[in-house]
Motif scaffolding. Sequence first.
Motif, PDB file in Angstrom:
ATOM      1  N   PRO A   1       0.813  -1.216   0.000  1.00  0.00           N
ATOM      2  CA  PRO A   1       0.000   0.000   0.000  1.00  0.00           C
ATOM      3  C   PRO A   1       0.853   1.275   0.000  1.00  0.00           C
ATOM      4  CG  PRO A   1      -0.592  -1.453   1.821  1.00  0.00           C
ATOM      5  CD  PRO A   1       0.639  -2.004   1.221  1.00  0.00           C
ATOM      6  N   THR A   2       0.243   2.382  -0.403  1.00  0.00           N
ATOM      7  CA  THR A   2       0.942   3.670  -0.419  1.00  0.00           C
ATOM      8  C   THR A   2       1.385   4.071   0.980  1.00  0.00           C
ATOM      9  OG1 THR A   2      -0.604   4.310  -2.114  1.00  0.00           O
ATOM     10  CG2 THR A   2       0.686   6.074  -1.166  1.00  0.00           C
TER      11      THR A   2
ATOM     12  N   VAL B   1       3.740   2.995   2.937  1.00  0.00           N
ATOM     13  CA  VAL B   1       4.345   2.052   3.892  1.00  0.00           C
ATOM     14  C   VAL B   1       5.866   2.172   3.902  1.00  0.00           C
ATOM     15  CG1 VAL B   1       2.516   0.324   3.920  1.00  0.00           C
ATOM     16  CG2 VAL B   1       4.285   0.169   2.193  1.00  0.00           C
ATOM     17  N   GLY B   2       6.410   2.770   2.837  1.00  0.00           N
ATOM     18  CA  GLY B   2       7.868   2.949   2.787  1.00  0.00           C
ATOM     19  C   GLY B   2       8.546   2.129   1.699  1.00  0.00           C
ATOM     20  N   LYS B   3       7.823   1.826   0.632  1.00  0.00           N
ATOM     21  CA  LYS B   3       8.406   1.006  -0.457  1.00  0.00           C
ATOM     22  C   LYS B   3       9.615   1.689  -1.085  1.00  0.00           C
ATOM     23  CE  LYS B   3       4.694   0.703  -2.896  1.00  0.00           C
ATOM     24  NZ  LYS B   3       3.805   1.313  -1.890  1.00  0.00           N
TER      25      LYS B   3
ATOM     26  N   LYS C   1      17.172   2.209   0.288  1.00  0.00           N
ATOM     27  CA  LYS C   1      18.080   1.674   1.317  1.00  0.00           C
ATOM     28  C   LYS C   1      18.774   0.409   0.793  1.00  0.00           C
ATOM     29  CE  LYS C   1      15.338   3.268   5.294  1.00  0.00           C
ATOM     30  NZ  LYS C   1      14.257   2.900   6.215  1.00  0.00           N
TER      31      LYS C   1
ATOM     32  N   ARG D   1       1.900   8.477  -9.345  1.00  0.00           N
ATOM     33  CA  ARG D   1       2.147   9.775  -8.721  1.00  0.00           C
ATOM     34  C   ARG D   1       3.467  10.323  -9.250  1.00  0.00           C
ATOM     35  NH1 ARG D   1       3.229   8.959  -2.952  1.00  0.00           N
ATOM     36  NH2 ARG D   1       4.229   7.090  -3.754  1.00  0.00           N
TER      37      ARG D   1
ATOM     38  N   GLN E   1      10.870  11.134  -6.391  1.00  0.00           N
ATOM     39  CA  GLN E   1      11.480  10.661  -5.143  1.00  0.00           C
ATOM     40  C   GLN E   1      12.582   9.639  -5.437  1.00  0.00           C
ATOM     41  OE1 GLN E   1       8.573   8.600  -2.803  1.00  0.00           O
ATOM     42  NE2 GLN E   1       9.888   8.384  -1.015  1.00  0.00           N
TER      43      GLN E   1
ATOM     44  N   THR F   1       8.165  -2.458   7.747  1.00  0.00           N
ATOM     45  CA  THR F   1       8.776  -1.137   7.915  1.00  0.00           C
ATOM     46  C   THR F   1       8.275  -0.461   9.195  1.00  0.00           C
ATOM     47  OG1 THR F   1       6.987  -0.071   6.729  1.00  0.00           O
ATOM     48  CG2 THR F   1       8.880  -0.781   5.405  1.00  0.00           C
ATOM     49  N   LYS F   2       8.934   0.627   9.543  1.00  0.00           N
ATOM     50  CA  LYS F   2       8.507   1.516  10.633  1.00  0.00           C
ATOM     51  C   LYS F   2       8.448   0.828  11.992  1.00  0.00           C
ATOM     52  CE  LYS F   2       6.059   4.301   7.224  1.00  0.00           C
ATOM     53  NZ  LYS F   2       5.052   5.253   6.908  1.00  0.00           N
TER      54      LYS F   2
ATOM     55  N   GLU G   1       8.420   3.030  14.947  1.00  0.00           N
ATOM     56  CA  GLU G   1       7.276   3.882  15.296  1.00  0.00           C
ATOM     57  C   GLU G   1       6.286   3.228  16.238  1.00  0.00           C
ATOM     58  OE1 GLU G   1       5.267   5.784  12.108  1.00  0.00           O
ATOM     59  OE2 GLU G   1       7.005   6.984  11.571  1.00  0.00           O
TER      60      GLU G   1
ATOM     61  N   THR H   1      12.689  -2.347   8.584  1.00  0.00           N
ATOM     62  CA  THR H   1      13.274  -1.000   8.578  1.00  0.00           C
ATOM     63  C   THR H   1      12.895  -0.281   9.859  1.00  0.00           C
ATOM     64  OG1 THR H   1      11.511   0.270   7.513  1.00  0.00           O
ATOM     65  CG2 THR H   1      12.966  -0.985   6.051  1.00  0.00           C
ATOM     66  N   VAL H   2      13.814   0.567  10.308  1.00  0.00           N
ATOM     67  CA  VAL H   2      13.661   1.135  11.647  1.00  0.00           C
ATOM     68  C   VAL H   2      13.878   2.647  11.691  1.00  0.00           C
ATOM     69  CG1 VAL H   2      14.212  -0.971  12.922  1.00  0.00           C
ATOM     70  CG2 VAL H   2      16.070   0.430  12.052  1.00  0.00           C
ATOM     71  N   GLY H   3      13.578   3.311  10.580  1.00  0.00           N
ATOM     72  CA  GLY H   3      13.737   4.764  10.574  1.00  0.00           C
ATOM     73  C   GLY H   3      13.752   5.291   9.144  1.00  0.00           C
ATOM     74  N   GLN H   4      13.798   6.645   9.030  1.00  0.00           N
ATOM     75  CA  GLN H   4      13.685   7.259   7.707  1.00  0.00           C
ATOM     76  C   GLN H   4      15.034   7.402   6.989  1.00  0.00           C
ATOM     77  OE1 GLN H   4      11.369  10.704   9.295  1.00  0.00           O
ATOM     78  NE2 GLN H   4      10.040  10.258   7.546  1.00  0.00           N
TER      79      GLN H   4
HETATM   80  P1  GDP Z   1       5.770   4.403  -0.428  1.00  0.00           P
HETATM   81  O1  GDP Z   1       4.565   5.230  -0.757  1.00  0.00           O
HETATM   82  O2  GDP Z   1       5.367   3.030   0.038  1.00  0.00           O
HETATM   83  O3  GDP Z   1       6.794   4.356  -1.494  1.00  0.00           O
HETATM   84  O4  GDP Z   1       6.413   5.059   0.873  1.00  0.00           O
HETATM   85  P2  GDP Z   1       7.645   6.052   0.979  1.00  0.00           P
HETATM   86  O5  GDP Z   1       8.929   5.345   0.739  1.00  0.00           O
HETATM   87  O6  GDP Z   1       7.368   7.265   0.167  1.00  0.00           O
HETATM   88  O7  GDP Z   1       7.605   6.398   2.536  1.00  0.00           O
HETATM   89  C1  GDP Z   1       6.525   7.070   3.153  1.00  0.00           C
HETATM   90  C2  GDP Z   1       7.008   7.746   4.413  1.00  0.00           C
HETATM   91  O8  GDP Z   1       7.390   6.778   5.368  1.00  0.00           O
HETATM   92  C3  GDP Z   1       8.222   8.631   4.186  1.00  0.00           C
HETATM   93  O9  GDP Z   1       8.082   9.801   4.947  1.00  0.00           O
HETATM   94  C4  GDP Z   1       9.382   7.803   4.703  1.00  0.00           C
HETATM   95  O10 GDP Z   1      10.450   8.576   5.172  1.00  0.00           O
HETATM   96  C5  GDP Z   1       8.702   7.090   5.840  1.00  0.00           C
HETATM   97  N1  GDP Z   1       9.368   5.827   6.186  1.00  0.00           N
HETATM   98  C6  GDP Z   1       9.774   4.830   5.383  1.00  0.00           C
HETATM   99  N2  GDP Z   1      10.339   3.838   6.097  1.00  0.00           N
HETATM  100  C7  GDP Z   1      10.312   4.225   7.397  1.00  0.00           C
HETATM  101  C8  GDP Z   1      10.747   3.618   8.631  1.00  0.00           C
HETATM  102  O11 GDP Z   1      11.279   2.531   8.690  1.00  0.00           O
HETATM  103  N3  GDP Z   1      10.507   4.341   9.770  1.00  0.00           N
HETATM  104  C9  GDP Z   1       9.895   5.553   9.767  1.00  0.00           C
HETATM  105  N4  GDP Z   1       9.704   6.165  10.920  1.00  0.00           N
HETATM  106  N5  GDP Z   1       9.477   6.139   8.625  1.00  0.00           N
HETATM  107  C10 GDP Z   1       9.685   5.490   7.460  1.00  0.00           C
END
Ligand code: GDP
Length: 360
Positions: free
Chosen positions: A173-174, A176-178, A184, A206, A212, A307-308, A311, A333-336
Amino acid sequence: MKVKKYQADNMQEAMLKVKSDLGSDAIILHSRKFKKGGFFGFFAKKKVEVVATVEPEPATDSKDSKELKGELDQMKGMMNNLMGEIQKSKEESLAVTGNPILQKVVEALLNLGIDYSTAQDLARKIVKKTQGQVDDAEKLQQILKAEFENVINDIEPIKLEDDKTKVVAMVGPTGVGKTTTLAKLAANFSLLEGKKVGLVTADTYRIAAVDQLKTYSEIIDLPLEVAFTPQELTTAIDKYQGYDLVLVDTAGRSQNNQMHISELKSFIKKSEIDEVYLVLSATTKTSDLKKIIKVYTELEINKLILTKLDETDSLGIVFEAALEANKPLSYVTVGQDVPEDIKLPESKELIDDILEGLDL
Ligand code: GDP
């Protein structure tokens, strides 16, 4: 049931007719005498009418009684087993609901982000393994750990092959951090391991998503191809001949959008993608997570990326995801921050992290 009417001059004759037609097992339902013909009641002939039937043959379906008895006994056995199991599971459920310690375990698992039915199942397993003696917190923790180890056992990385380009797609889904995860991984494989990495984005839904990944590709200094159609995706992958790894980013739209899933399916089917990673966020609600997994597993997912993890303290969702999808876990994954906030955990370490939040 066959019912027939017979008329004759006398009862004896009527009975003979019935017998010759329906056999000696015939049953007489009704008989009457009546007069036939004549003129104003004179010269009429006395007649007898008999209504008879035969009981239908029991349907044996060409099986003999021995065979039928065998089947019946088998069914009886099955019913007994089933009843036994229902009774056992009833007793186990009662042992869970009637035991304050197990109620606490269920509650603690729920707080960890584990689904109610999964929590109940785990509590039932505790009952089974302790024969109801569930007062030792350490023992409880041990049993849960063993159950978690059954689900989170092997955690697998992207495995590169010597003489082949490995093509890996990220779906999910959108938000999530793909894209971030893909960046990374790209940075780690190329900068740390010295591998030749190419990027493709099929996330053309998008404009921002293309930008990005473009930014990341420029920072890491990796080539990026943009694919609007499955055909373009194939062409893009072909351009990376001789590369070690090609990472494909896909559009993530709502899991409720069936059109999107079929579109993704055709992207994946028509191109030479070797492995599909479903990216899920640990901050997702358990009920949503189940829906997402159900929809995305239509795509023949190979592994899961969570991911995340930074959080949330309710890491039970990681266990729930692996259980529900029945797929191996891969990176978390554990951060941005790119590239450092990604790791391939040891299963024991991950399970300890998850259970650390369990407040028994
Ligand atoms: P996509 O739509 O699935 O491609 O998601 P994005 O890669 O654009 O990430 C969406 C948001 O989640 C961004 O602000 C990222 O920085 C943040 N993000 C991605 N991975 C992590 C993570 O492991 N931890 C945290 N806290 N934020 C993350």
